[in-house]
Scaffold this active site. Structure first.
Site, short mmCIF file in Angstrom:
data_model
loop_
_atom_site.label_atom_id
_atom_site.label_comp_id
_atom_site.label_asym_id
_atom_site.label_seq_id
_atom_site.Cartn_x
_atom_site.Cartn_y
_atom_site.Cartn_z
CG PHE A 164 38.07 44.15 29.48
CD1 PHE A 164 38.07 43.80 28.09
CD2 PHE A 164 37.81 43.50 30.43
CE1 PHE A 164 37.81 42.54 27.97
CE2 PHE A 164 37.21 42.24 30.12
CZ PHE A 164 37.32 41.68 28.77
CB ILE A 165 33.23 45.61 30.48
CG1 ILE A 165 33.94 44.27 30.77
CG2 ILE A 165 31.83 45.66 30.16
CD1 ILE A 165 33.38 44.01 32.38
CB ALA B 61 33.28 55.08 36.25
CB ILE C 293 39.07 52.31 42.03
CG1 ILE C 293 38.72 53.94 41.79
CG2 ILE C 293 40.44 52.28 42.42
CD1 ILE C 293 39.37 54.64 40.82
CB SER D 105 31.71 43.35 40.52
OG SER D 105 32.88 42.25 40.79
CE1 TYR E 239 36.22 46.78 41.85
CE2 TYR E 239 35.52 44.58 42.47
CZ TYR E 239 35.30 45.60 41.55
OH TYR E 239 34.75 45.30 40.46
CG ASN F 12 35.50 35.97 37.09
OD1 ASN F 12 34.74 35.19 37.99
ND2 ASN F 12 36.69 36.56 37.61
CB ILE G 70 48.98 28.82 39.13
CG1 ILE G 70 48.24 28.66 37.93
CG2 ILE G 70 47.52 28.53 40.19
CD1 ILE G 70 47.92 27.26 37.70
#
Length: 325
Positions: A14-15, A84, A86, A126, A150, A179, A209
């Protein structure tokens, strides 16, 4: 970058694919993508290939350092943008593997930087590394209190990169995006909130939600993040530093879902499900450091970005539906 060879790990994601799009404007001598397609798709690079036919794509796992080294040597790489990863949901299913694999991939790029296989590393972190905001807005000195394996892996990778900067003098900067959203965000396994919500409404189903919906996020359109990564490369004062890249504004999950529903003309009841494990309660970034060091300022508002994103997914899901028929 005109005489440089640039490599993007995770470049079919995506990014990563949006970063490839932005890098083409810089006219580097070479652009190379390495992506094992755990989440990425070759189709994400279709537009880039049209504009840059010489784009090289390798389907390798960068945790295999010998394979990565061979690619870097063959392509005479000068700059590595390391995306890269996961993703978070995988760490709820395979926590040990996710943690170790994310670290192994970062070890590969750091070791090759230490060996002078390439010149500069721009490493993607992140906001999950912070966990839930203790004191908001969260600046780069906020404690690393990640909740999931993660998040722990991303915090560990950041510390690893910084340790190689301080101990071995590698030329590296860390970008810590909050985000991201926009076209091409994964809609299949490990899909994000926006593509899931759009897809459900288009199928005539109500949005869902998790929890009470009062969790907040700091949303940034993906092209703003891609541009910031390139600006971080150009500004050498960012070396050995971590920079938050975000909007500096927080939005509740329920408000985001309501905006999407309104845009798609959905007026039904929004469903609630149980809380997701490891879900952070509050995220909002302090972006003063990025403003000071690279002149960062988001260009795409949430309203504009959502319109672009929802329109893209409408077309995408419609084309996907026709292909099945």
């Amino acid at each position: 970058m005109k005489n440089k060879s640039v490599l993007i790990t995770g470049g079919a994601g995506f990014i990563g694919s949006h970063l490839v799009d932005q890098l083409i404007y810089e006219q580097p001598e070479k652009i190379t993508v390495v992506d094992n397609l755990f989440l990425g798709k070759d189709a994400n690079l279709n537009q880039a290939i049209e504009r840059y036919p010489n784009l090289k794509i390798y389907h390798n796992d960068i945790s295999q350092i010998d394979q990565l080294k061979e690619i870097i040597i063959n392509e005479s790489v000068d700059i590595v943008f390391n995306l890269a990863v996961i993703p978070l949901p995988a760490s709820l299913e395979k926590p040990a593997w996710t943690f170790s694999h994310n670290n192994d991939m970062s070890v590969s790029v750091c070791e090759l930087a230490r060996e002078d296989a390439f010149q500069t590393l721009i490493h993607f972190s992140s906001s999950e590394a912070y966990g839930t905001s203790i004191c908001g807005p969260m600046d780069e000195k906020h404690p690393l209190n990640g909740v999931t394996p993660y998040a722990a892996s991303k915090a560990a990778c950041d510390l690893l990169v910084l340790s190689y900067c301080r101990t071995f003098g590698i030329d590296a900067s860390i970008i810590r995006p909050f985000n991201n959203y926009g076209p091409r965000q994964n809609e299949g396994s490990y899909a994000g909130l926006i593509p899931i919500t759009v897809n459900r409404i288009l199928q005539g189903l109500p949005p869902v939600i998790f929890g009470d919906g009062k969790q907040t996020r700091d949303y940034l359109f993906v092209t703003d993040t891609a541009r910031a990564a390139i600006d971080i490369y150009y500004n050498t004062n960012t070396r050995k530093e971590v920079l938050n890249i975000a909007s500096g504004r927080e939005y509740s999950i329920v408000s985001l879902v309501e905006l999407i529903s309104q845009y798609l003309g959905f007026s039904g009841t929004i469903l609630n499900d149980s809380d997701r494990p490891g879900d952070v309660r509050r995220h909002i970034a302090n972006i003063y450091k990025a403003e000071d060091m690279i002149g960062f300022k988001p260009k795409v508002s949430l309203e504009e970005g959502l319109r672009i994103t929802v329109d893209w997914y409408k077309s995408y899901f419609q084309e996907k539906s026709k292909a099945v028929e």
